[in-house]
Design a protein around this motif. Structure first.
Motif, PDB file in Angstrom:
ATOM      1  N   ALA A  18      81.159  58.649  28.466  1.00  0.00           N
ATOM      2  CA  ALA A  18      80.266  57.492  28.599  1.00  0.00           C
ATOM      3  C   ALA A  18      79.184  57.768  29.646  1.00  0.00           C
ATOM      4  CB  ALA A  18      81.062  56.253  28.963  1.00  0.00           C
ATOM      5  N   ALA A  19      79.532  58.441  30.720  1.00  0.00           N
ATOM      6  CA  ALA A  19      78.551  58.790  31.749  1.00  0.00           C
ATOM      7  C   ALA A  19      77.533  59.793  31.214  1.00  0.00           C
ATOM      8  CB  ALA A  19      79.254  59.345  32.980  1.00  0.00           C
ATOM      9  N   GLN A  20      77.987  60.749  30.401  1.00  0.00           N
ATOM     10  CA  GLN A  20      77.080  61.723  29.800  1.00  0.00           C
ATOM     11  C   GLN A  20      76.092  61.026  28.864  1.00  0.00           C
ATOM     12  OE1 GLN A  20      79.677  64.492  27.837  1.00  0.00           O
ATOM     13  NE2 GLN A  20      79.764  65.876  29.594  1.00  0.00           N
ATOM     14  N   ILE A  21      76.590  60.072  28.097  1.00  0.00           N
ATOM     15  CA  ILE A  21      75.725  59.333  27.178  1.00  0.00           C
ATOM     16  C   ILE A  21      74.653  58.582  27.953  1.00  0.00           C
ATOM     17  CG2 ILE A  21      75.656  57.382  25.565  1.00  0.00           C
ATOM     18  CD1 ILE A  21      78.445  58.311  24.582  1.00  0.00           C
ATOM     19  N   LYS A  22      75.053  57.931  29.025  1.00  0.00           N
ATOM     20  CA  LYS A  22      74.100  57.174  29.836  1.00  0.00           C
ATOM     21  C   LYS A  22      73.031  58.090  30.427  1.00  0.00           C
ATOM     22  CE  LYS A  22      73.976  53.846  33.607  1.00  0.00           C
ATOM     23  NZ  LYS A  22      74.759  53.085  34.576  1.00  0.00           N
ATOM     24  N   LYS A  23      73.452  59.246  30.929  1.00  0.00           N
ATOM     25  CA  LYS A  23      72.515  60.208  31.518  1.00  0.00           C
ATOM     26  C   LYS A  23      71.538  60.734  30.470  1.00  0.00           C
ATOM     27  CE  LYS A  23      72.455  64.636  33.924  1.00  0.00           C
ATOM     28  NZ  LYS A  23      73.263  65.769  34.388  1.00  0.00           N
ATOM     29  N   LYS A  24      72.049  61.053  29.288  1.00  0.00           N
ATOM     30  CA  LYS A  24      71.196  61.587  28.231  1.00  0.00           C
ATOM     31  C   LYS A  24      70.228  60.522  27.702  1.00  0.00           C
ATOM     32  CE  LYS A  24      74.137  65.372  26.825  1.00  0.00           C
ATOM     33  NZ  LYS A  24      73.274  66.531  27.007  1.00  0.00           N
ATOM     34  N   HIS A  25      70.642  59.249  27.705  1.00  0.00           N
ATOM     35  CA  HIS A  25      69.732  58.178  27.303  1.00  0.00           C
ATOM     36  C   HIS A  25      68.528  58.121  28.241  1.00  0.00           C
ATOM     37  CE1 HIS A  25      71.032  55.835  23.880  1.00  0.00           C
ATOM     38  NE2 HIS A  25      72.287  55.892  24.281  1.00  0.00           N
ATOM     39  N   LYS A  26      68.781  58.237  29.531  1.00  0.00           N
ATOM     40  CA  LYS A  26      67.689  58.214  30.500  1.00  0.00           C
ATOM     41  C   LYS A  26      66.753  59.400  30.302  1.00  0.00           C
ATOM     42  CE  LYS A  26      70.089  55.618  34.077  1.00  0.00           C
ATOM     43  NZ  LYS A  26      70.608  55.612  35.438  1.00  0.00           N
ATOM     44  N   GLN A  27      67.328  60.580  30.061  1.00  0.00           N
ATOM     45  CA  GLN A  27      66.509  61.769  29.814  1.00  0.00           C
ATOM     46  C   GLN A  27      65.693  61.608  28.529  1.00  0.00           C
ATOM     47  OE1 GLN A  27      69.406  64.904  29.684  1.00  0.00           O
ATOM     48  NE2 GLN A  27      69.238  65.345  31.872  1.00  0.00           N
ATOM     49  N   ALA A  28      66.304  61.040  27.497  1.00  0.00           N
ATOM     50  CA  ALA A  28      65.610  60.853  26.222  1.00  0.00           C
ATOM     51  C   ALA A  28      64.431  59.896  26.384  1.00  0.00           C
ATOM     52  CB  ALA A  28      66.583  60.332  25.165  1.00  0.00           C
ATOM     53  N   ILE A  29      64.616  58.847  27.163  1.00  0.00           N
ATOM     54  CA  ILE A  29      63.519  57.910  27.410  1.00  0.00           C
ATOM     55  C   ILE A  29      62.370  58.617  28.116  1.00  0.00           C
ATOM     56  CG2 ILE A  29      62.847  55.867  28.742  1.00  0.00           C
ATOM     57  CD1 ILE A  29      65.659  54.734  28.090  1.00  0.00           C
ATOM     58  N   ASP A  30      62.695  59.445  29.094  1.00  0.00           N
ATOM     59  CA  ASP A  30      61.652  60.200  29.795  1.00  0.00           C
ATOM     60  C   ASP A  30      60.922  61.139  28.841  1.00  0.00           C
ATOM     61  OD1 ASP A  30      62.174  58.980  32.229  1.00  0.00           O
ATOM     62  OD2 ASP A  30      63.516  60.592  32.916  1.00  0.00           O
ATOM     63  N   PHE A  31      61.650  61.817  27.969  1.00  0.00           N
ATOM     64  CA  PHE A  31      61.021  62.711  27.003  1.00  0.00           C
ATOM     65  C   PHE A  31      60.093  61.929  26.073  1.00  0.00           C
ATOM     66  CE2 PHE A  31      64.452  66.259  27.060  1.00  0.00           C
ATOM     67  CZ  PHE A  31      63.784  66.889  28.097  1.00  0.00           C
ATOM     68  N   GLN A  32      60.553  60.775  25.611  1.00  0.00           N
ATOM     69  CA  GLN A  32      59.747  59.975  24.699  1.00  0.00           C
ATOM     70  C   GLN A  32      58.468  59.492  25.381  1.00  0.00           C
ATOM     71  OE1 GLN A  32      61.486  56.281  23.381  1.00  0.00           O
ATOM     72  NE2 GLN A  32      60.511  56.462  21.373  1.00  0.00           N
ATOM     73  N   ARG A  33      58.592  59.054  26.618  1.00  0.00           N
ATOM     74  CA  ARG A  33      57.417  58.569  27.348  1.00  0.00           C
ATOM     75  C   ARG A  33      56.411  59.684  27.613  1.00  0.00           C
ATOM     76  NH1 ARG A  33      60.508  54.732  31.720  1.00  0.00           N
ATOM     77  NH2 ARG A  33      60.901  53.016  30.280  1.00  0.00           N
ATOM     78  N   ASN A  34      56.903  60.903  27.788  1.00  0.00           N
ATOM     79  CA  ASN A  34      56.022  62.030  28.067  1.00  0.00           C
ATOM     80  C   ASN A  34      55.483  62.693  26.804  1.00  0.00           C
ATOM     81  OD1 ASN A  34      56.286  61.729  30.844  1.00  0.00           O
ATOM     82  ND2 ASN A  34      58.112  63.025  30.920  1.00  0.00           N
ATOM     83  N   GLY A  35      55.911  62.211  25.650  1.00  0.00           N
ATOM     84  CA  GLY A  35      55.410  62.754  24.394  1.00  0.00           C
ATOM     85  C   GLY A  35      56.163  63.958  23.882  1.00  0.00           C
ATOM     86  N   ASN A  36      57.291  64.281  24.481  1.00  0.00           N
ATOM     87  CA  ASN A  36      58.100  65.421  24.032  1.00  0.00           C
ATOM     88  C   ASN A  36      59.065  64.933  22.952  1.00  0.00           C
ATOM     89  OD1 ASN A  36      59.713  67.635  23.700  1.00  0.00           O
ATOM     90  ND2 ASN A  36      60.123  67.949  25.881  1.00  0.00           N
ATOM     91  N   ILE A  37      58.554  64.817  21.738  1.00  0.00           N
ATOM     92  CA  ILE A  37      59.337  64.251  20.644  1.00  0.00           C
ATOM     93  C   ILE A  37      60.466  65.193  20.223  1.00  0.00           C
ATOM     94  CG2 ILE A  37      59.221  63.339  18.288  1.00  0.00           C
ATOM     95  CD1 ILE A  37      57.850  61.639  20.478  1.00  0.00           C
ATOM     96  N   MET A  38      60.230  66.493  20.307  1.00  0.00           N
ATOM     97  CA  MET A  38      61.279  67.463  19.948  1.00  0.00           C
ATOM     98  C   MET A  38      62.463  67.331  20.907  1.00  0.00           C
ATOM     99  SD  MET A  38      62.106  69.720  17.831  1.00  0.00           S
ATOM    100  CE  MET A  38      62.717  71.312  17.468  1.00  0.00           C
ATOM    101  N   GLY A  39      62.188  67.280  22.203  1.00  0.00           N
ATOM    102  CA  GLY A  39      63.259  67.108  23.181  1.00  0.00           C
ATOM    103  C   GLY A  39      63.972  65.790  23.006  1.00  0.00           C
ATOM    104  N   TYR A  40      63.208  64.744  22.681  1.00  0.00           N
ATOM    105  CA  TYR A  40      63.782  63.424  22.449  1.00  0.00           C
ATOM    106  C   TYR A  40      64.740  63.457  21.260  1.00  0.00           C
ATOM    107  CZ  TYR A  40      64.002  58.564  20.865  1.00  0.00           C
ATOM    108  OH  TYR A  40      64.441  57.335  20.446  1.00  0.00           O
ATOM    109  N   SER A  41      64.324  64.071  20.168  1.00  0.00           N
ATOM    110  CA  SER A  41      65.165  64.099  18.974  1.00  0.00           C
ATOM    111  C   SER A  41      66.426  64.926  19.198  1.00  0.00           C
ATOM    112  CB  SER A  41      64.385  64.616  17.769  1.00  0.00           C
ATOM    113  OG  SER A  41      63.989  65.944  17.970  1.00  0.00           O
ATOM    114  N   VAL A  42      66.317  66.013  19.948  1.00  0.00           N
ATOM    115  CA  VAL A  42      67.499  66.834  20.249  1.00  0.00           C
ATOM    116  C   VAL A  42      68.494  66.026  21.076  1.00  0.00           C
ATOM    117  CG1 VAL A  42      68.294  68.846  21.551  1.00  0.00           C
ATOM    118  CG2 VAL A  42      66.316  69.055  20.050  1.00  0.00           C
ATOM    119  N   LEU A  43      67.998  65.325  22.096  1.00  0.00           N
ATOM    120  CA  LEU A  43      68.887  64.520  22.937  1.00  0.00           C
ATOM    121  C   LEU A  43      69.515  63.373  22.156  1.00  0.00           C
ATOM    122  CD1 LEU A  43      67.161  64.311  26.428  1.00  0.00           C
ATOM    123  CD2 LEU A  43      69.349  65.324  25.863  1.00  0.00           C
TER     124      LEU A  43
END
Length: 65
Positions: A18-43
């Motif tokens: 559950a902690a890993q999921i929460k951490k990866k959600h935050k990283q995915a949001i950052d990727f999406q905001r920065n325009g890194n769609i590939m990184g977002y989709s992988v996460l």
């Protein structure tokens, strides 16, 4: 009583996932905001896999008689 003992022994893995999921959600949001769609989709794919595993663990944690 048995459920309490089981939760003491095996709940750490569920909390860890559950902690890993929460951490990866935050990283995915950052990727999406920065325009890194590939990184977002992988996460998001990794998150989906972790959520499936968490669901499996919760289903398996039920004590059967």
């Amino acid at each position: 009583m048995l459920r309490y003992i089981y939760n003491l022994l095996f709940s750490n893995q569920e909390k860890k996932i559950a902690a890993q999921i929460k951490k990866k959600h935050k990283q995915a949001i950052d990727f999406q905001r920065n325009g890194n769609i590939m990184g977002y989709s992988v996460l998001m794919n990794e998150i989906a896999n972790l959520e499936d595993e968490l669901t499996r663990l919760k289903d398996d944690s039920g004590i059967r008689c």
